[in-house]
Each structure stands twice: as C-alpha cells, then as structure tokens.
Scaffold this motif. Structure first.
Motif, PDB file in Angstrom:
ATOM      1  N   MET A   1      16.371  -7.304  49.994  1.00 25.74           N
ATOM      2  CA  MET A   1      16.701  -6.844  48.674  1.00 25.74           C
ATOM      3  C   MET A   1      16.001  -5.511  48.438  1.00 25.74           C
ATOM      4  O   MET A   1      14.821  -5.373  48.673  1.00 25.74           O
ATOM      5  CB  MET A   1      16.253  -7.892  47.643  1.00 25.74           C
ATOM      6  CG  MET A   1      16.672  -7.542  46.249  1.00 25.74           C
ATOM      7  SD  MET A   1      16.129  -8.741  45.015  1.00 25.74           S
ATOM      8  CE  MET A   1      17.097 -10.152  45.463  1.00 25.74           C
ATOM      9  N   ARG A   2      16.735  -4.532  47.971  1.00 28.85           N
ATOM     10  CA  ARG A   2      16.149  -3.219  47.732  1.00 28.85           C
ATOM     11  C   ARG A   2      15.486  -3.171  46.350  1.00 28.85           C
ATOM     12  O   ARG A   2      15.948  -3.820  45.410  1.00 28.85           O
ATOM     13  CB  ARG A   2      17.209  -2.152  47.854  1.00 28.85           C
ATOM     14  CG  ARG A   2      18.255  -2.275  46.806  1.00 28.85           C
ATOM     15  CD  ARG A   2      19.272  -1.179  46.929  1.00 28.85           C
ATOM     16  NE  ARG A   2      20.179  -1.407  45.801  1.00 28.85           N
ATOM     17  CZ  ARG A   2      21.446  -1.214  45.810  1.00 28.85           C
ATOM     18  NH1 ARG A   2      22.019  -0.764  46.878  1.00 28.85           N
ATOM     19  NH2 ARG A   2      22.187  -1.461  44.759  1.00 28.85           N
ATOM     20  N   PRO A   3      14.431  -2.416  46.220  1.00 25.77           N
ATOM     21  CA  PRO A   3      13.754  -2.339  44.923  1.00 25.77           C
ATOM     22  C   PRO A   3      14.594  -1.547  43.924  1.00 25.77           C
ATOM     23  O   PRO A   3      15.225  -0.547  44.269  1.00 25.77           O
ATOM     24  CB  PRO A   3      12.445  -1.628  45.233  1.00 25.77           C
ATOM     25  CG  PRO A   3      12.719  -0.858  46.472  1.00 25.77           C
ATOM     26  CD  PRO A   3      13.755  -1.651  47.245  1.00 25.77           C
ATOM     27  N   GLN A   4      14.621  -2.011  42.690  1.00 27.91           N
ATOM     28  CA  GLN A   4      15.335  -1.320  41.631  1.00 27.91           C
ATOM     29  C   GLN A   4      14.499  -0.150  41.133  1.00 27.91           C
ATOM     30  O   GLN A   4      13.309  -0.301  40.871  1.00 27.91           O
ATOM     31  CB  GLN A   4      15.615  -2.289  40.471  1.00 27.91           C
ATOM     32  CG  GLN A   4      16.595  -3.372  40.821  1.00 27.91           C
ATOM     33  CD  GLN A   4      18.018  -2.847  40.876  1.00 27.91           C
ATOM     34  OE1 GLN A   4      18.365  -1.906  40.173  1.00 27.91           O
ATOM     35  NE2 GLN A   4      18.833  -3.437  41.718  1.00 27.91           N
ATOM     36  N   THR A   5      15.087   0.995  41.039  1.00 26.13           N
ATOM     37  CA  THR A   5      14.383   2.156  40.511  1.00 26.13           C
ATOM     38  C   THR A   5      14.925   2.472  39.127  1.00 26.13           C
ATOM     39  O   THR A   5      16.093   2.228  38.834  1.00 26.13           O
ATOM     40  CB  THR A   5      14.560   3.382  41.420  1.00 26.13           C
ATOM     41  OG1 THR A   5      15.957   3.668  41.541  1.00 26.13           O
ATOM     42  CG2 THR A   5      13.969   3.137  42.785  1.00 26.13           C
ATOM     43  N   GLU A   6      14.050   3.021  38.305  1.00 25.76           N
ATOM     44  CA  GLU A   6      14.475   3.372  36.967  1.00 25.76           C
ATOM     45  C   GLU A   6      15.261   4.677  36.998  1.00 25.76           C
ATOM     46  O   GLU A   6      15.088   5.511  37.877  1.00 25.76           O
ATOM     47  CB  GLU A   6      13.260   3.492  36.060  1.00 25.76           C
ATOM     48  CG  GLU A   6      12.596   2.146  35.853  1.00 25.76           C
ATOM     49  CD  GLU A   6      11.130   2.282  35.517  1.00 25.76           C
ATOM     50  OE1 GLU A   6      10.546   3.326  35.823  1.00 25.76           O
ATOM     51  OE2 GLU A   6      10.588   1.316  34.972  1.00 25.76           O
ATOM     52  N   ILE A   7      16.110   4.863  36.014  1.00 22.71           N
ATOM     53  CA  ILE A   7      16.922   6.058  35.900  1.00 22.71           C
ATOM     54  C   ILE A   7      16.203   7.023  34.951  1.00 22.71           C
ATOM     55  O   ILE A   7      15.738   6.625  33.891  1.00 22.71           O
ATOM     56  CB  ILE A   7      18.312   5.698  35.340  1.00 22.71           C
ATOM     57  CG1 ILE A   7      18.988   4.651  36.221  1.00 22.71           C
ATOM     58  CG2 ILE A   7      19.181   6.929  35.238  1.00 22.71           C
ATOM     59  CD1 ILE A   7      20.185   4.007  35.583  1.00 22.71           C
ATOM     60  N   ASP A   8      16.136   8.288  35.345  1.00 21.76           N
ATOM     61  CA  ASP A   8      15.485   9.301  34.518  1.00 21.76           C
ATOM     62  C   ASP A   8      16.554  10.094  33.769  1.00 21.76           C
ATOM     63  O   ASP A   8      17.322  10.830  34.373  1.00 21.76           O
ATOM     64  CB  ASP A   8      14.647  10.225  35.392  1.00 21.76           C
ATOM     65  CG  ASP A   8      13.868  11.242  34.584  1.00 21.76           C
ATOM     66  OD1 ASP A   8      13.775  11.073  33.354  1.00 21.76           O
ATOM     67  OD2 ASP A   8      13.354  12.194  35.190  1.00 21.76           O
ATOM     68  N   LEU A   9      16.614   9.933  32.451  1.00 22.46           N
ATOM     69  CA  LEU A   9      17.551  10.680  31.620  1.00 22.46           C
ATOM     70  C   LEU A   9      16.773  11.613  30.698  1.00 22.46           C
ATOM     71  O   LEU A   9      16.330  11.224  29.626  1.00 22.46           O
ATOM     72  CB  LEU A   9      18.413   9.731  30.773  1.00 22.46           C
ATOM     73  CG  LEU A   9      19.375   8.830  31.520  1.00 22.46           C
ATOM     74  CD1 LEU A   9      20.067   7.881  30.575  1.00 22.46           C
ATOM     75  CD2 LEU A   9      20.392   9.654  32.277  1.00 22.46           C
TER      76      LEU A   9
ATOM     77  N   LEU B   1      12.756   7.131  30.855  1.00 22.91           N
ATOM     78  CA  LEU B   1      13.045   6.175  31.914  1.00 22.91           C
ATOM     79  C   LEU B   1      13.866   5.027  31.351  1.00 22.91           C
ATOM     80  O   LEU B   1      13.490   4.393  30.361  1.00 22.91           O
ATOM     81  CB  LEU B   1      11.753   5.654  32.528  1.00 22.91           C
ATOM     82  CG  LEU B   1      10.912   6.691  33.271  1.00 22.91           C
ATOM     83  CD1 LEU B   1       9.626   6.068  33.784  1.00 22.91           C
ATOM     84  CD2 LEU B   1      11.692   7.300  34.411  1.00 22.91           C
ATOM     85  N   VAL B   2      14.993   4.771  31.977  1.00 23.65           N
ATOM     86  CA  VAL B   2      15.905   3.720  31.533  1.00 23.65           C
ATOM     87  C   VAL B   2      15.904   2.610  32.570  1.00 23.65           C
ATOM     88  O   VAL B   2      16.054   2.863  33.763  1.00 23.65           O
ATOM     89  CB  VAL B   2      17.331   4.284  31.344  1.00 23.65           C
ATOM     90  CG1 VAL B   2      18.281   3.202  30.883  1.00 23.65           C
ATOM     91  CG2 VAL B   2      17.325   5.440  30.356  1.00 23.65           C
ATOM     92  N   ASP B   3      15.756   1.396  32.108  1.00 23.86           N
ATOM     93  CA  ASP B   3      15.747   0.232  32.981  1.00 23.86           C
ATOM     94  C   ASP B   3      17.114   0.062  33.655  1.00 23.86           C
ATOM     95  O   ASP B   3      18.146   0.338  33.041  1.00 23.86           O
ATOM     96  CB  ASP B   3      15.408  -1.006  32.145  1.00 23.86           C
ATOM     97  CG  ASP B   3      15.089  -2.197  33.002  1.00 23.86           C
ATOM     98  OD1 ASP B   3      14.309  -2.036  33.959  1.00 23.86           O
ATOM     99  OD2 ASP B   3      15.604  -3.290  32.707  1.00 23.86           O
ATOM    100  N   PRO B   4      17.163  -0.390  34.899  1.00 28.35           N
ATOM    101  CA  PRO B   4      18.449  -0.585  35.583  1.00 28.35           C
ATOM    102  C   PRO B   4      19.368  -1.594  34.883  1.00 28.35           C
ATOM    103  O   PRO B   4      20.576  -1.545  35.048  1.00 28.35           O
ATOM    104  CB  PRO B   4      18.057  -1.099  36.965  1.00 28.35           C
ATOM    105  CG  PRO B   4      16.676  -0.622  37.171  1.00 28.35           C
ATOM    106  CD  PRO B   4      16.048  -0.596  35.815  1.00 28.35           C
TER     107      PRO B   4
END
Length: 67
Positions: free
Chosen positions: A1-9, A13-16
């Motif tokens: 399982m790959r780690p979830q990264t947060e999105i930078d807007l 930082l926005v949760d996946p």
C-alpha cells in the motif's frame, strides 16, 4: 500500500479524503442524471434520502477500493 500524500493548494494542505468526497459527488451527479433520464426516481419513496444513501455508498466504495 502506498502512503497517502496531502495535496498542496496554494499553501493549504488538503487531506486526500477530500479527493474522494469530490469524486463521489461527480459520480453521484452522473448517476442522478442517468436515474432521472430512465425515469427511476418514482420508485423511491424519499428520493433525497436515496440520493444521500447512494452518495455514502459511492464514497465508501472509493475509499475501500481505491486506497
């Protein structure tokens, strides 16, 4: 399982999970359109409640199977 990264807007930082919420909404709009075109809305006693339940089912499916 790959780690979830947060999105930078723009520095926020926005949760996946927000991606899943948005994608589930897009899928729900498509399902709602198809159900309306087929005339299946009349089989539900409470269409808004049915739409909410379908949204939750879509969201749970995305989280479970796309994670």
């Amino acid at each position: 399982m790959r780690p979830q990264t947060e999105i930078d807007l723009g520095g926020v930082l926005v949760d996946p999970f927000v991606r899943y919420l948005f994608l589930a909404l897009v899928i729900l709009i498509a399902v709602r359109f198809a159900v309306g075109r087929l005339g299946l809305r009349r089989i539900f006693a409470n269409p808004p409640l049915a739409e909410a339940a379908i949204y939750v089912c879509i969201l749970v499916s995305l989280v479970v199977f796309w994670n």
